[in-house]
Design an enzyme around this catalytic site. Structure first.
Site, short mmCIF file in Angstrom:
data_model
loop_
_atom_site.label_atom_id
_atom_site.label_comp_id
_atom_site.label_asym_id
_atom_site.label_seq_id
_atom_site.Cartn_x
_atom_site.Cartn_y
_atom_site.Cartn_z
NE ARG A 119 -4.08 -0.43 1.59
CZ ARG A 119 -5.19 -0.09 2.23
NH1 ARG A 119 -5.32 -0.35 3.50
NH2 ARG A 119 -6.16 0.53 1.61
CD GLN A 124 -2.47 6.16 -4.13
OE1 GLN A 124 -2.69 6.89 -5.10
NE2 GLN A 124 -2.47 6.61 -2.89
CG ASP A 127 -5.14 -0.93 -3.04
OD1 ASP A 127 -5.48 -2.11 -2.77
OD2 ASP A 127 -5.19 -0.01 -2.22
CB SER A 130 -8.45 0.27 -2.68
OG SER A 130 -7.64 0.42 -1.54
CE1 TYR A 224 -6.41 -2.99 5.34
CE2 TYR A 224 -4.04 -3.21 5.04
CZ TYR A 224 -5.33 -3.35 4.57
OH TYR A 224 -5.54 -3.83 3.30
#
Length: 380
Positions: A119, A124, A127, A130, A224
């Site tokens: 992450r 991104q 990902d 997500s 997280y």
């Protein structure tokens, strides 16, 4: 170079790892795209759609592939069909699929797990956690609205005023924020809580009211939350109880890949909710945030219907597949660098994205938790 799109075989999986509109992008990277027959059926994509986009639908797609892309991990039979040295890209919960990891290792297959993509800013666009959480968050708000036997929005009519529903969302990651945004768009009054410090501002940016408890925040690595102690969890549940009790709909979204979901709401808390209330637990697949939830079922606790999510992104396979396919394309592009104007499948294992996502390579388990579980701490 040959890239194969696998047909999903796990029960309930309707997504597909590549969509026709991205086939040309793969061709531009130098890949001949092969698709197993029926691979897109669950996402309402036909074999003819792939053919029209320039792919080849072929029964033996896996056997001749240099690179295989999938949503769920390939099963043991499919792994045996791969040639030694082939590379796979899929979700792969390695520590929960140790037998499969051993099969991939023994077959000499290089396996990359989408949920292990680091992450970091550079990753991104790859990902997939997500992108699929975005789908899940939208879906769970729609489920809550569908189960609740009252309007979400305020309605003022000549016959009187209908008050808006009150929705509480626990967890304000990607899925939680999308659940908040969707519930707000449907007109509900939304309150939300998350243990991370930045969450309150993110919740307010979605137009919801942040629930603020007099508790320390629990920010952890990679965006997280840190695991909380049982004493802290018990106090949090106590402080959240009145908010849960007043909610018409409760949506819980707190989950961390590879770990059991934290229990945020006890059955006793749900029993305080009013008649006709609804609970939607997005984390039911990993144990659930709500005590008594059952993945894939609606159970009754007190007056509330409690919906347990099971593979929720697959319930919206069209958008979920398109988002996931873009994540896969971005990772495949990284795996296919250009040298002197020519691209080749040549993963750079010194790259932190490739290294972080790699589970097996050249007969070795590179994912350390899986290696330790399979081989013990002293074996290499």
């Amino acid at each position: 170079m040959r890239l194969a799109v696998a047909r999903e075989t796990r029960e309930g999986e309707t997504r597909v790892a590549m969509v026709p509109e991205l086939v040309a992008r793969l061709s531009a990277l130098g890949y001949q795209v092969l698709v197993e027959p029926g691979a897109g059926r669950g996402a309402l994509i036909t074999d003819d759609d792939y053919t029209a986009a320039g792919a080849i639908v072929h029964d033996q797609a896996l056997e001749s592939a240099d690179l295989v892309v999938a949503v769920q991990p390939l099963d043991a039979h499919a792994v045996r069909r791969l040639r030694r040295g082939a590379l796979t890209v899929s979700f792969l919960p390695a520590t929960q699929e140790l037998g499969l990891v051993a099969d991939l290792r023994d077959a000499g297959v290089t396996a990359l797990a989408m949920e292990l993509v680091p992450r970091i800013s550079r990753a991104q666009s790859m990902d997939a956690l997500s992108s699929q959480s975005l789908v899940s968050g939208y879906r769970c708000a729609i489920v809550a609205a569908g189960l609740l036997r009252r309007f979400f929005p305020l309605n003022m009519t000549a016959a009187g005023t209908v008050q808006p529903a009150e929705v509480v969302v626990l967890g304000a990651g990607v899925a939680g924020l999308q659940a908040i945004a969707t519930s707000k768009r449907l007109g509900a009054v939304v309150r939300a809580y998350d243990v991370r410090a930045a969450a309150a501002e993110e919740i307010r940016s979605m137009g919801a009211k942040a629930i603020e408890l007099d508790l320390p925040t629990l920010d952890g690595a990679g965006g997280y939350a840190r695991e909380m102690t049982e004493d802290r969890a018990a106090l949090q549940r106590e402080l959240l109880t009145p908010f849960v009790a007043r909610a018409d709909a409760l949506i819980t979204t707190a989950a961390v890949p590879g770990r059991r979901a934290p229990v945020l709401v006890t059955a006793a808390m749900v029993e305080q909710m009013g008649p006709g209330s609804v609970v939607v637990d997005l984390a039911a697949d990993s144990g659930g945030n709500v005590e008594g939830v059952v993945a894939g079922e609606v159970v009754r606790i007190g007056h509330a219907q409690v919906w347990g999510g099971r593979n929720v992104p697959a319930q919206m396979p069209g958008p979920a597949s398109r988002l996931y396919a873009q994540n896969v394309l971005n990772l495949v592009t990284l795996l296919t660098p250009e040298t002197d104007g020519v691209r080749s499948l040549d993963p750079d294992f010194d790259d932190e994205i490739v290294a972080g996502a790699c589970v097996t390579h050249e007969g070795v388990v590179r994912h350390e938790p899986s290696r330790l579980a399979l081989e013990g701490p002293h074996e290499q």
